[in-house]
Design an enzyme around this catalytic site. Structure first.
Site, PDB file in Angstrom:
ATOM      1  CE  LYS A   1     128.592  86.106  18.880  1.00  0.00           C
ATOM      2  NZ  LYS A   1     129.762  86.527  18.047  1.00  0.00           N
TER       3      LYS A   1
ATOM      4  NE  ARG B   1     129.775  88.390   9.668  1.00  0.00           N
ATOM      5  CZ  ARG B   1     130.382  87.225   9.464  1.00  0.00           C
ATOM      6  NH1 ARG B   1     130.878  86.942   8.272  1.00  0.00           N
ATOM      7  NH2 ARG B   1     130.477  86.349  10.432  1.00  0.00           N
TER       8      ARG B   1
ATOM      9  NE  ARG C   1     132.320  81.229  11.317  1.00  0.00           N
ATOM     10  CZ  ARG C   1     131.672  82.175  11.999  1.00  0.00           C
ATOM     11  NH1 ARG C   1     131.488  82.045  13.303  1.00  0.00           N
ATOM     12  NH2 ARG C   1     131.222  83.235  11.387  1.00  0.00           N
TER      13      ARG C   1
ATOM     14  NE  ARG D   1     128.150  82.328   8.937  1.00  0.00           N
ATOM     15  CZ  ARG D   1     128.142  83.041  10.050  1.00  0.00           C
ATOM     16  NH1 ARG D   1     128.264  82.428  11.220  1.00  0.00           N
ATOM     17  NH2 ARG D   1     128.013  84.342  10.012  1.00  0.00           N
TER      18      ARG D   1
ATOM     19  NE  ARG E   1     125.063  90.315  15.461  1.00  0.00           N
ATOM     20  CZ  ARG E   1     125.457  89.048  15.272  1.00  0.00           C
ATOM     21  NH1 ARG E   1     124.807  88.053  15.810  1.00  0.00           N
ATOM     22  NH2 ARG E   1     126.506  88.800  14.540  1.00  0.00           N
TER      23      ARG E   1
HETATM   24  P1  ADP Z   1     131.176  83.273  16.823  1.00  0.00           P
HETATM   25  O1  ADP Z   1     130.045  82.328  17.150  1.00  0.00           O
HETATM   26  O2  ADP Z   1     131.438  84.235  17.941  1.00  0.00           O
HETATM   27  O3  ADP Z   1     130.999  83.972  15.509  1.00  0.00           O
HETATM   28  P2  ADP Z   1     132.800  80.822  16.456  1.00  0.00           P
HETATM   29  O4  ADP Z   1     132.559  80.058  17.718  1.00  0.00           O
HETATM   30  O5  ADP Z   1     132.104  80.361  15.246  1.00  0.00           O
HETATM   31  O6  ADP Z   1     132.521  82.404  16.709  1.00  0.00           O
HETATM   32  O7  ADP Z   1     134.387  80.877  16.207  1.00  0.00           O
HETATM   33  C1  ADP Z   1     134.921  81.499  15.046  1.00  0.00           C
HETATM   34  C2  ADP Z   1     136.101  80.681  14.518  1.00  0.00           C
HETATM   35  O8  ADP Z   1     137.213  80.779  15.430  1.00  0.00           O
HETATM   36  C3  ADP Z   1     135.811  79.185  14.380  1.00  0.00           C
HETATM   37  O9  ADP Z   1     136.490  78.699  13.247  1.00  0.00           O
HETATM   38  C4  ADP Z   1     136.372  78.569  15.681  1.00  0.00           C
HETATM   39  O10 ADP Z   1     136.816  77.222  15.487  1.00  0.00           O
HETATM   40  C5  ADP Z   1     137.563  79.486  15.964  1.00  0.00           C
HETATM   41  N1  ADP Z   1     137.788  79.716  17.409  1.00  0.00           N
HETATM   42  C6  ADP Z   1     136.861  79.779  18.396  1.00  0.00           C
HETATM   43  N2  ADP Z   1     137.447  80.026  19.607  1.00  0.00           N
HETATM   44  C7  ADP Z   1     138.792  80.147  19.350  1.00  0.00           C
HETATM   45  C8  ADP Z   1     139.950  80.407  20.188  1.00  0.00           C
HETATM   46  N3  ADP Z   1     139.829  80.621  21.501  1.00  0.00           N
HETATM   47  N4  ADP Z   1     141.166  80.453  19.589  1.00  0.00           N
HETATM   48  C9  ADP Z   1     141.272  80.254  18.240  1.00  0.00           C
HETATM   49  N5  ADP Z   1     140.239  79.998  17.414  1.00  0.00           N
HETATM   50  C10 ADP Z   1     139.004  79.952  17.954  1.00  0.00           C
HETATM   51  P1  ADP Z   2     128.761  86.039  13.531  1.00  0.00           P
HETATM   52  O1  ADP Z   2     128.675  85.807  15.004  1.00  0.00           O
HETATM   53  O2  ADP Z   2     129.863  85.292  12.873  1.00  0.00           O
HETATM   54  O3  ADP Z   2     128.711  87.500  13.147  1.00  0.00           O
HETATM   55  P2  ADP Z   2     125.964  85.221  13.148  1.00  0.00           P
HETATM   56  O4  ADP Z   2     125.710  83.866  12.660  1.00  0.00           O
HETATM   57  O5  ADP Z   2     125.644  85.551  14.575  1.00  0.00           O
HETATM   58  O6  ADP Z   2     127.470  85.525  12.796  1.00  0.00           O
HETATM   59  O7  ADP Z   2     125.179  86.289  12.247  1.00  0.00           O
HETATM   60  C1  ADP Z   2     125.250  86.260  10.828  1.00  0.00           C
HETATM   61  C2  ADP Z   2     124.437  87.426  10.255  1.00  0.00           C
HETATM   62  O8  ADP Z   2     123.066  87.284  10.628  1.00  0.00           O
HETATM   63  C3  ADP Z   2     124.847  88.810  10.771  1.00  0.00           C
HETATM   64  O9  ADP Z   2     125.892  89.368   9.997  1.00  0.00           O
HETATM   65  C4  ADP Z   2     123.527  89.587  10.621  1.00  0.00           C
HETATM   66  O10 ADP Z   2     123.305  89.946   9.270  1.00  0.00           O
HETATM   67  C5  ADP Z   2     122.489  88.532  10.986  1.00  0.00           C
HETATM   68  N1  ADP Z   2     122.162  88.515  12.427  1.00  0.00           N
HETATM   69  C6  ADP Z   2     122.341  87.483  13.297  1.00  0.00           C
HETATM   70  N2  ADP Z   2     121.902  87.792  14.522  1.00  0.00           N
HETATM   71  C7  ADP Z   2     121.410  89.051  14.441  1.00  0.00           C
HETATM   72  C8  ADP Z   2     120.815  89.957  15.380  1.00  0.00           C
HETATM   73  N3  ADP Z   2     120.630  89.612  16.664  1.00  0.00           N
HETATM   74  N4  ADP Z   2     120.464  91.198  14.928  1.00  0.00           N
HETATM   75  C9  ADP Z   2     120.615  91.561  13.651  1.00  0.00           C
HETATM   76  N5  ADP Z   2     121.184  90.763  12.711  1.00  0.00           N
HETATM   77  C10 ADP Z   2     121.567  89.517  13.096  1.00  0.00           C
END
Ligand code: ADP
Ligand code: ADP
Ligand code: ZN
Length: 210
Positions: free
Chosen positions: A14, A168, A123, A157, A89
């Site tokens: 995302k 998660r 990541r 992180r 979420r």
């Molecule tokens: P989110 O915001 O949904 O948690 P991220 O954009 O941070 O996800 O992506 C999670 C990890 O996967 C990062 O290390 C990113 O570089 C990698 N990543 C993102 N898109 C892809 C893809 N299409 N194929 C492989 N790795 C990806």
């Molecule tokens: P990722 O996409 O890798 O799960 P985020 O950075 O979006 O990570 O979220 C990290 C943490 O922050 C989640 O595991 C949760 O604890 C909290 N969080 C983020 N966004 C929300 C939301 N919209 N509702 C509830 N908890 C959230």
């Protein structure tokens, strides 16, 4: 005010895609995860309340998240809408958002569970500009140097470890995935195969937004 939602499990891509489409959409990216991490770092009341949930890989209570968003939409750059990443979420969060802004598209980036752990555990991001990288799938061109801004400080992180990721992912399936039907019923839910090249996914997202 018309907004876009990027939806999907942790590690779906995302944030990666949000950064790539923000110029085309013209909408500022809003990541509740980033907002919460900033609050924790700054030791605010919100941060102190949220930390225990984040460390445990659980969702932060809806009331805290909804208050954060209500404040965010008052900022000047939110006038034309926002691009939400990781929000809403839960169904109550989506109901609260519907009171605040129209949502034109929900882009669901779909990645199978078995890919998520490797995505999350590899990541890292630039400590200076926030650009997101991956050890194997999307490394910086020069090791340890950010492609976007040249900074040499990278960070990981605390919650990007295998046991928290599994928590998660459980929270995602139990509390977040029901939202897919909720948005699908409104006819604004777009499913994108997120288990492909980063570039291909971007093309599909931009097409879905046309
Ligand atoms: P989110 O915001 O949904 O948690 P991220 O954009 O941070 O996800 O992506 C999670 C990890 O996967 C990062 O290390 C990113 O570089 C990698 N990543 C993102 N898109 C892809 C893809 N299409 N194929 C492989 N790795 C990806
Ligand atoms: P990722 O996409 O890798 O799960 P985020 O950075 O979006 O990570 O979220 C990290 C943490 O922050 C989640 O595991 C949760 O604890 C909290 N969080 C983020 N966004 C929300 C939301 N919209 N509702 C509830 N908890 C959230
Ligand atoms: Zn950088």
């Amino acid at each position: 005010m018309t907004s876009i939602v990027l939806f999907g499990p942790p590690g779906a891509g995302k944030g990666t895609q949000a950064a790539r489409i923000t110029d085309s959409t013209g909408l500022p990216q809003v990541s509740t995860g980033d907002m919460l991490r900033a609050a924790v770092k700054n030791g605010t009341e919100t941060g102190m309340a949220a930390k225990q949930y984040m460390d445990a890989g659980q969702l932060v209570p809806d009331s805290i998240i909804i208050d954060l968003i209500k404040e965010r939409v008052l900022e000047k750059d939110a006038q034309n809408g926002l691009m939400f990443d990781g929000f809403p979420r839960t169904v109550p969060q989506a109901e609260a958002l519907a009171e605040i802004t129209e949502v034109s598209h929900v882009i669901s980036i779909e990645v199978p569970d078995e890919r998520i752990v490797e995505r999350i555990c590899g990541r890292y991001s630039c400590a200076s500009c926030g650009a997101v990288y991956h050890d194997t799938f999307n490394p910086t061109s020069t090791e340890g140097v950010c492609d976007q801004c040249g900074s040499k400080e990278m960070k990981r992180r605390a919650d990007d470890n295998e046991s928290t990721v599994l928590q998660r992912l459980g929270a995602y399936h139990e509390q977040t995935s029901p939202l897919a039907d909720w948005y699908d019923a409104k006819g604004i839910f777009h499913r994108i195969d997120g288990d492909r090249d980063i570039d291909q996914i971007t093309v599909d997202i931009l097409q879905a937004l046309e």
